[in-house]
Scaffold this motif. Structure first.
Motif, PDB file in Angstrom:
ATOM      1  N   SER A 225       0.861  -1.196   0.000  1.00  0.00           N
ATOM      2  CA  SER A 225       0.000   0.000   0.000  1.00  0.00           C
ATOM      3  C   SER A 225       0.894   1.240   0.000  1.00  0.00           C
ATOM      4  N   MET A 226       0.294   2.404  -0.234  1.00  0.00           N
ATOM      5  CA  MET A 226       1.044   3.660  -0.175  1.00  0.00           C
ATOM      6  C   MET A 226       1.221   4.073   1.288  1.00  0.00           C
ATOM      7  N   PHE A 227       2.437   4.421   1.617  1.00  0.00           N
ATOM      8  CA  PHE A 227       2.748   4.877   2.975  1.00  0.00           C
ATOM      9  C   PHE A 227       3.106   6.359   2.922  1.00  0.00           C
ATOM     10  N   ALA A 228       2.506   7.147   3.783  1.00  0.00           N
ATOM     11  CA  ALA A 228       2.792   8.584   3.834  1.00  0.00           C
ATOM     12  C   ALA A 228       3.053   8.988   5.282  1.00  0.00           C
ATOM     13  N   ALA A 229       4.081   9.810   5.480  1.00  0.00           N
ATOM     14  CA  ALA A 229       4.429  10.262   6.826  1.00  0.00           C
ATOM     15  C   ALA A 229       5.059  11.644   6.752  1.00  0.00           C
ATOM     16  N   ASN A 230       5.081  12.324   7.891  1.00  0.00           N
ATOM     17  CA  ASN A 230       5.661  13.657   7.991  1.00  0.00           C
ATOM     18  C   ASN A 230       6.911  13.631   8.862  1.00  0.00           C
ATOM     19  N   ILE A 231       7.802  14.596   8.616  1.00  0.00           N
ATOM     20  CA  ILE A 231       8.984  14.778   9.450  1.00  0.00           C
ATOM     21  C   ILE A 231       9.285  16.268   9.507  1.00  0.00           C
TER      22      ILE A 231
END
Length: 357
Positions: A335-341
């Motif tokens: 699946s598509m994984f999205a995260a912030n930093i």
């Protein structure tokens, strides 16, 4: 207790140099960890401090006195080995008191010191047992007790927990730290396990190929690694390192990845447009739907649940990147994984020199 100072220490075997001019000051009562990969020279350095290895050049000072020509006994140090080194035919009490016995100490003094050390290390009920009747953790405590009864100026630990299983290592780490807090003796601890170094030591010294890469408190090394080697070595899971080019993004510096993705970096980084750099992203600094002004995304390649946390490996511009997210977050492979930093947490290193910018 005593301070320890190394002045331009060098060690060579024939024409092969293995320690290249190490200088280090260790304060009275300080707990120092020497950490690095196999073959970096940390055990050789410890053995030179102990007097078990000849010094090619430089001076070792203990308590302000040069000890290069002194025997290990004359240096008033105690060493705890990986292999325990217990006498199998002796009881726990006899093992702990043996060094005092051959030094000619009175029996009453030996019994008093052994009893006190056994109390500190929770060995009081095991004093009549032989080493073969003990677990690995108990044997290591006996080895530590044998060192404690001597009241040495310096404790030297040479990877003492390597032979123990994971659960025992955690337990023994706590016991070593507690012991140091009780006795306050200057301690030098050698390990290849950076988690041991970070949790035990007041100051960590990172070695590589016989040289000091960086030294500082555990948090200093974690937050401000001096170069790529330290950045990759300190932290678990390891920092993600991605090669890219410095560009501008809305007037702020950014790292441009191969696919055009722009990762903003702090404006105080000493970089210029077109510079080849390596950025470092710590896995635990990613957050799914949380705070952070830099968003990254890619196809999920691997999901490793560990309970409270989940390790996610995803593709970022052709690079495999690891993120550590809350275990409650549902992530599926492919699946598509999205995260912030946060851009302030993006480390930047010069690609040519490896130095932090």
């Amino acid at each position: 207790m005593a301070s320890v100072e190394l002045k331009d220490i060098r060690k060579s075997y024939g024409s092969l140099g293995v320690i290249h001019g190490i200088s280090l000051e260790i304060s009275d009562g300080e707990f120092i960890a020497l950490v690095g990969p196999s073959g970096c020279g940390k055990s050789t350095l410890l053995r030179m401090i102990a007097g078990l290895e000849e010094i090619t050049d430089g001076d070792v000072l203990i308590g302000g006195k040069i000890v290069n020509e002194m025997t290990p006994r004359e240096r008033n140090i105690a060493m705890v080995f990986q292999s325990y080194a217990l006498y199998p035919h002796m009881t726990v009490a006899e093992n702990m008191g043996f060094n005092l016995k051959i030094a000619g100490q009175p029996k009453a003094v030996i019994e008093e010191r052994v009893t006190e050390a056994a109390r500190m290390l929770d060995l009081a009920n095991l004093l009549d047992r032989k080493p073969s009747q003990l677990s690995g953790g108990q044997r290591q405590r006996v080895a530590m007790g044998r060192a404690v009864v001597r009241n040495p100026a310096v404790f030297l630990f040479d990877e003492p927990l390597s032979n123990l299983d994971a659960k025992l290592r955690v337990q023994m780490r706590s016991e070593i730290k507690t012991l140091h807090q009780k006795v306050g003796t200057t301690s030098i601890y050698v390990t290849h396990d950076q988690i041991e170094a970070m949790t035990l030591a007041d100051r960590v010294v990172v070695l590589n190929q016989g040289r000091i890469e960086q030294q500082g408190t555990p948090l200093e090394l974690y937050k401000k690694p001096a170069n790529l080697f330290v950045a990759a070595f300190i932290g678990s899971p390891a920092m993600n390192l991605i090669e890219c080019i410095v560009d501008g993004d809305d007037g702020a510096p950014a790292a441009r990845l191969d696919d055009g993705t722009a990762i903003r970096i702090a404006s105080d980084r000493n970089v210029k447009r077109g510079q080849s750099v390596t950025i470092g992203l710590r896995p635990e600094h990613f957050a799914m739907g949380g705070e952070g002004d830099v968003m990254v995304s890619g196809k999920t390649l691997l999901v490793e649940p560990t309970g409270a946390q989940t390790h996610v490996v995803f593709d970022l511009a052709g690079h495999q990147v690891t993120a550590v997210v809350d275990g409650e977050q549902l992530v599926r492979t492919n699946s598509m994984f999205a995260a912030n930093i946060n851009h302030e947490r993006v480390h930047v290193f010069d690609r040519a020199s490896g130095l932090a910018l």
